[in-house]
Design a protein around this motif. Structure first.
Motif, mmCIF file in Angstrom:
data_model
loop_
_atom_site.group_PDB
_atom_site.id
_atom_site.type_symbol
_atom_site.label_atom_id
_atom_site.label_comp_id
_atom_site.label_asym_id
_atom_site.label_seq_id
_atom_site.Cartn_x
_atom_site.Cartn_y
_atom_site.Cartn_z
ATOM 1 N N HIS A 1 -12.350 -12.438 -0.776
ATOM 2 C CA HIS A 1 -11.548 -12.325 -2.000
ATOM 3 C C HIS A 1 -10.173 -12.949 -1.736
ATOM 4 C CE1 HIS A 1 -10.881 -10.132 -5.907
ATOM 5 N NE2 HIS A 1 -9.706 -10.674 -5.629
ATOM 6 N N ILE A 2 -9.752 -13.841 -2.643
ATOM 7 C CA ILE A 2 -8.464 -14.516 -2.469
ATOM 8 C C ILE A 2 -7.331 -13.492 -2.533
ATOM 9 C CG2 ILE A 2 -6.834 -16.167 -3.476
ATOM 10 C CD1 ILE A 2 -9.238 -17.821 -4.392
ATOM 11 N N ILE A 3 -6.483 -13.515 -1.516
ATOM 12 C CA ILE A 3 -5.344 -12.596 -1.480
ATOM 13 C C ILE A 3 -4.083 -13.285 -2.004
ATOM 14 C CG2 ILE A 3 -3.808 -11.298 0.065
ATOM 15 C CD1 ILE A 3 -6.466 -9.929 -0.492
ATOM 16 N N ASP A 4 -3.750 -14.412 -1.445
ATOM 17 C CA ASP A 4 -2.668 -15.175 -2.052
ATOM 18 C C ASP A 4 -2.648 -16.601 -1.529
ATOM 19 O OD1 ASP A 4 -1.457 -14.889 0.413
ATOM 20 O OD2 ASP A 4 0.526 -14.523 -0.406
ATOM 21 N N MET B 1 -9.565 -12.359 2.093
ATOM 22 C CA MET B 1 -9.869 -11.153 2.856
ATOM 23 C C MET B 1 -11.366 -10.949 2.809
ATOM 24 S SD MET B 1 -8.357 -7.445 1.871
ATOM 25 C CE MET B 1 -8.901 -5.935 2.656
ATOM 26 N N PHE C 1 -8.295 -10.615 7.448
ATOM 27 C CA PHE C 1 -7.684 -11.635 6.604
ATOM 28 C C PHE C 1 -7.917 -13.010 7.228
ATOM 29 C CE2 PHE C 1 -5.450 -7.681 6.017
ATOM 30 C CZ PHE C 1 -5.321 -7.588 4.646
ATOM 31 N N VAL D 1 -9.279 -25.072 -6.869
ATOM 32 C CA VAL D 1 -10.031 -23.839 -6.612
ATOM 33 C C VAL D 1 -11.209 -23.829 -7.559
ATOM 34 C CG1 VAL D 1 -9.809 -21.377 -6.126
ATOM 35 C CG2 VAL D 1 -7.788 -22.729 -6.667
ATOM 36 N N GLU E 1 -15.605 -22.495 -8.280
ATOM 37 C CA GLU E 1 -16.644 -21.496 -8.000
ATOM 38 C C GLU E 1 -17.990 -22.081 -8.419
ATOM 39 O OE1 GLU E 1 -16.798 -16.722 -8.511
ATOM 40 O OE2 GLU E 1 -17.064 -17.829 -10.372
ATOM 41 N N ARG F 1 -22.633 -17.096 -7.157
ATOM 42 C CA ARG F 1 -21.309 -17.557 -7.544
ATOM 43 C C ARG F 1 -20.363 -17.339 -6.388
ATOM 44 N NH1 ARG F 1 -21.891 -15.353 -13.790
ATOM 45 N NH2 ARG F 1 -23.528 -16.832 -14.312
ATOM 46 N N SER G 1 -1.316 -8.562 7.483
ATOM 47 C CA SER G 1 -1.975 -9.184 6.339
ATOM 48 C C SER G 1 -1.374 -10.557 6.042
ATOM 49 C CB SER G 1 -1.892 -8.274 5.110
ATOM 50 O OG SER G 1 -0.552 -8.134 4.707
#
Ligand code: ZN
Ligand code: ZN
Lengths: 704, 704
Positions: A521-524, A565, A570, A585, A587, A599, A635
């Motif tokens: 999952h994209i954190i930043d 993450m 991370f 970006v 999918e 996906r 993180s």
């Protein structure tokens, strides 16, 4: 479970080891259910996953297991049930023509593809072999002449387009035919299996052993099919060793059969096969083929490392080899499998490129950088030259989609490969390698790809700076690209860094795309993305681009970073693409009318209108999230700067950590081993020998 | 690992049970690391996940564990380190004002929210308590007067807006204040903790026990916060039992403290807390709070079922209660936890609605149908009245998003609740319940929701036809809806069916949406979808609809079906919506500028322009996919027909299976227990008593 089953056992039951006892119990449960259900040998009708398909699969398993149970227990009920099944097939088989549900593959008689018929025969011949001597001559003749021999003839003389190929389907056919030959004392069948239909040795099992595996025991189609191919190789090899000991089959080609088993174990992470080329993602060493392979390899070598694999599998096989292995495991003789870095040459001569596995620990779940520099891998090969994958304790981190297929799920096109396997899963953009002008490598033609190897230029398997350098100039008409993938142990960092230097050069201008497919999952990120928040377009028209939804596009001067993450960890992906590059970006899942695609996220570095391009990227695993205590450490990334300089005939990459430490990695154009190189950084001369140098530099002011 | 550590141990070391020995080893490793690192008590600065935040968390753990280690080992190094930490806090604490990173929550002194300060004090008071008697009077005075008492004063007199609430933050505060009071012999603090700042009993710990848990021990905010709230309840209760035995705290309100622990264990599947309301999805019984709760509950009851929970947790706590529990577990005294169906009344009187758990097996991983008919759950409550969830051996099948939050991950808004927690996660459309006119229940105002209970009308917890019937008329201005959720054991089906009858009625016309959020990959469906293959729009503008990408919209006359696959199992969702309804396939993740949302599929049944509507749906788990053998069975549904008839004052649902068997379920409008009902089907009179009847009907011709 309360009334003891009636038994007419005549063989005294020895004390079995737990694993083998469990095999017997499992087989008994299946065979007893089959006895209760009676003999069901339906006229073939359904494709994979359908009722008749599954029934014939159950039957060959019952024949195999029932035969072994009779050998082990002497209980004639098992023999009689196996005999009855075989007789029913002897009645049915001569009446059958090509399977009605045949599709793209060569049709079988019992199954929609002849491959399954071969698997049937490999199992049936072994099961029949365990009871044949005890049958009346009349039964024997019926089964020999109406079933085993016709099946073997169908899979040999009747299917030259299968058995004469150099392909795993041919190996299954050869094993079925050869085992039948030994069983019936039919030398003609044996020789055709070993040497091809014309017995010249240009086809057949021995030729397959010479051509299908590289000298390092790597199977051309990739790990998933390596697993699948192994069973007929090891089962037939064990039969050859028993019946034709003078052939010294286990010594053939420097022990290639056992090398193939070892390599199958090496091309896994946490027991799961690397999903290269067409591969189901959930396939592990816990599979029938590997139970057999490990048992036979242990019988041939007594290497205690095989026992630890059996222990992880939690399974054995019903054969004498399986019995000995289970017993030695129970006696505590197992040793851990020594997972290590490997350079697996591809192609019959080992010179068609390589699969490189870089590991920092013997732990099967530890960090693993895979550089896919192999050749095409035949029809199941993907267009992913110089691609890479990364695994660690959280699983697959930098990923390959594997195959677009729901094996044996009838609603998904009968369980066959889906259209999206061609349009997405095998396309270059679905992989972590360079795409030029939105085209797949070799224009998506696998037969072309099959002709062109990858050049594995240099490899270092040990030490703190492991690497692979490879090149290809044939994937695109006028573009040559070279990639150095380095796995760096850095003192003070808990996880190794993956450094990626990719250089493309051409005489003309192109669009260069470098995708990264990752899990998490994209954190930043620090990229100025323009996001498609309320309407999501697709990236392109063809070659896989039509399957990518675009979430956003953006730019960043200098080093860019995306952090995600997965599980408790991370991952920061630091990028230094050529000036003018953009970031996309995306999918997977667009243009997917049947909901066939998973996906999954991707990040693409894109450069337009350039002849030459150098992409420098760095994957940094860091930190920890503990779901139990809800504690989070580190993180944010430890890597704060990434610089690239072209110095003479070398690329120099400078990495700065948050505590101010700096180091440099130099990659020379000249990949020869003994050459001395030197560059100057910040007034200091850095000298090294061979393709790669690494240097600690003076600390800079640490950032907080 | 080679040189023995120096020790000044004076207490002889008993033989600890493995679990307790592991706790000691774990604590030693943490405390020794803290000793090596020295005393770090930084000036508070960072929000959740930041450096100072994590350091103060580590410190309270060190104080707690160091104190216990000193008690167990007598090693003065532990005592001295705990003392030094406490003295450093005694120096720092008096200088502190409100935390600089304070956001929406009430600020603490050491942490960005005072809640964390309370947790700190609960731990610190226990650790200090283990060493206090051995300290010189001067040290004791400094720590008592400059740290413990000021913290307790800050969290009581200094924070009336916290401690006087009826809320878990207040319980943590009360526990910290009360434990400090017992430690310092300060009756004023104890009484304020027990009875509220004015000592009237209108607030404080006892009032919280009366109001925060329902009579069944269900905590108003839901399982995730039930877990969180438990620790101060049980720890403070154990202290009250020790210091004020006359209060008989464990018998208070019919044993509510222990009921709360038992209920916390019940509201899990496979050990994971049901993610109702604001909840992190990865939270299990393997958490600090439950280690304490299970140890204290076992000490109070000696119920051996708690030992099996401890065994699953694989953990104990360093207290005497933990030591006894670990020892009894090692002695083989554990019994399985008797998971069973439960009706958990909500609200202080148990009459504000209910959480209904229907299970068919005592297996913690077995089928579980959850009917969420509870009241709001305060500020962390979601707008999901009459919603449902389904779990089985593959995990969460019909799902709840939980909270939109990355706890303690600094890059995700300091680890706090994300904007999408309001805009998506708590919205009605993110749940498996009725949405009227694209509005959330109670117009998305939790304070309104808090005023209106749900009516739990009827419940059957046992037998082959378990069910819950509930109703609400206040979620929307002029719409009343009632839902019967039934978990049906059907002979010959390996998995239970979930039958869902939802009836809405209104005086005016509305848009009715009934979403289903599920986990898995779509296999197939029989709906004529118009798909958005190359451009994906969003479903709506607000109330969560803006976060849904639309993959397609379609219709189907009669029963419609969507089948998906998760793990090794297939799930067919059969739908019989009102005539004119449409189906929408969607996915979460639109309008998500910070990539905060997970992307998960949903299916919505939509009816426009109707006053009344009846939705009949049936979830059928079926078949099996075995990744190891690649065998697939029953990938197609067994349910072939679903009919609904309104017969008098009852709904009749007829289900036909693939083998021709048929059964009927009748749900009467009158939910009273003793009422007799009768309807006629196919000329046959069906009579039953109470709200639900179930009948086997004559077989129809079986479909192949
Ligand atoms: Zn691939
Ligand atoms: Zn929710």
């Amino acid at each position: 479970m309360t009334a003891p089953a009636q038994t007419s056992a005549t063989v005294p039951q020895p004390a079995y080891s737990p694993l083998f006892a469990a095999e017997i119990a499992r087989a008994k449960s299946g065979v007893e259910a089959s006895i209760r259900a009676g003999v069901h040998v339906p006229v073939p009708k359904d494709p994979g996953g359908g009722v008749t398909h599954e029934q014939h699969k159950r039957n060959y398993r019952t024949i195999f297991e029932g035969g072994q149970l009779y050998r082990l227990t002497g209980d004639v009920r098992y023999r009689d049930h196996v005999r009855d099944l075989l007789l029913a097939y002897a009645d049915l088989y001569p009446k059958l023509g090509p399977h009605p549900a045949a599709a793209n593959q060569v049709p079988g008689r019992l199954f929609w593809q002849s491959l399954n018929d071969s698997v049937f025969l490999v199992n049936a011949a072994q099961g029949y072999g365990a009871i044949r001597d005890t049958l009346p001559a009349a039964d024997r003749t019926r089964i020999d002449d109406n079933m085993i021999r016709p099946m073997a003839r169908f899979l040999s003389d009747g299917s030259p387009e299968v058995i004469n190929r150099i392909h795993n389907h041919a190996t299954w056919a050869a094993a079925g035919v050869g085992l039948s030959g030994y069983l019936l004392g039919d030398r003609d069948l044996v020789d055709k299996a070993l040497l091809g239909l014309d017995k010249s040795g240009k086809a057949g099992f021995l030729r397959q052993l010479d051509l299908l595996f590289s000298p390092d025991g790597y199977y051309a189609e990739g790990p998933y099919y390596q697993r699948y191919a192994l069973q007929p190789f090891v089962v037939f090899a064990a039969a050859i060793a028993a019946h034709d000991p003078d052939r010294k089959i286990f010594e053939h080609r420097d022990g290639i059969v056992l090398k193939a088993v070892r390599t199958a174990i090496e091309v896994t992470h946490d027991g799961n096969f690397l999903p290269l080329n067409d591969a189901m993602p959930d396939k592990s060493l816990r599979t029938e083929e590997l139970y057999h392979a490990v048992a036979i390899a242990y019988a041939a070598t007594k290497d205690p490392a095989f026992l630890s694999i059996a222990d992880w599998q939690g399974r054995s096989v019903l054969t004498p080899a399986g019995q000995v292995m289970a017993s030695d495991l129970a006696a505590g003789k197992a040793k851990p499998w020594p997972f290590a870095s490997r350079l697996l040459g591809d192609g019959p001569d080992g010179e068609q490129g390589a699969l490189v596995l870089l590991r920092t620990k013997p732990d099967p779940r530890g960090p693993l950088l895979v550089a896919k520099n192999s050749v095409q891998g035949m029809g199941h090969g993907h267009f992913d030259r110089l691609g890479w994958l990364y695994y660690d304790e959280t699983g697959a981190v930098v990923t390959d989609y594997g195959a677009a297929r729901f094996l044996n799920v009838e609603a998904k096109r009968g369980g066959r490969y889906l259209p999206e396997n061609d349009s997405w899963a095998s396309a270059t953009v679905a992989h972590n390698t360079l795409v030029v002008d939105e085209q797949s490598h070799f224009a998506g033609n696998w037969k072309t790809g099959e002709k062109y190897p990858t050049q594995q230029l240099a490899t270092a398997l040990d030490g703190p700076t492991r690497y692979s350098i490879a090149e290809i100039g044939t994937a695109y008409k006028d573009v040559r690209f070279r990639r150095a993938l380095l796995l760096l142990d850095v003192p003070g960092l808990a996880n190794p860094l993956t450094l990626d230097l990719l250089r493309a050069s051409s005489g003309t201008k192109h669009r260069y795309d470098l995708p990264l497919h990752f899990s998490g999952h994209i954190i930043d990120n620090d990229i100025a993305f323009t996001r498609n928040l309320a309407e999501r377009p697709v990236l392109g028209k063809a070659n896989g681009y039509q399957h990518l939804w675009v979430d956003g596009e953006g730019t960043k001067a200098g080093k860019a970073r995306l952090t995600w993450m997965q599980g408790s960890r991370f991952y920061s992906y630091h990028m230094l693409p050529p000036a003018g590059a953009r970031f996309i970006v995306a999918e997977s899942g667009a243009n997917d009318p049947e909901f066939n695609l998973r996906r999954e996220p991707a990040l693409i570095q894109r450069l337009d209108g350039a002849a030459d391009a150098t992409f420098v990227s760095l994957l940094e695993p860091h930190g920890e999230y503990d779901a139990s205590s809800e504690a989070v450490v580190a993180s944010s990334a430890r890597v704060t700067a990434l610089e690239h300089r072209r110095e003479g005939a070398a690329d120099l990459i400078l990495v700065t950590l948050v505590d101010g430490r700096r180091f440099a990695v130099a990659v020379a154009d000249d990949v020869a081993a003994g050459i001395k190189h030197s560059v100057t950084v910040d007034g200091r001369a850095l000298a090294w020998t061979g393709p790669v140098g690494r240097f600690d530099l003076a600390k800079t002011g640490a950032k907080k």
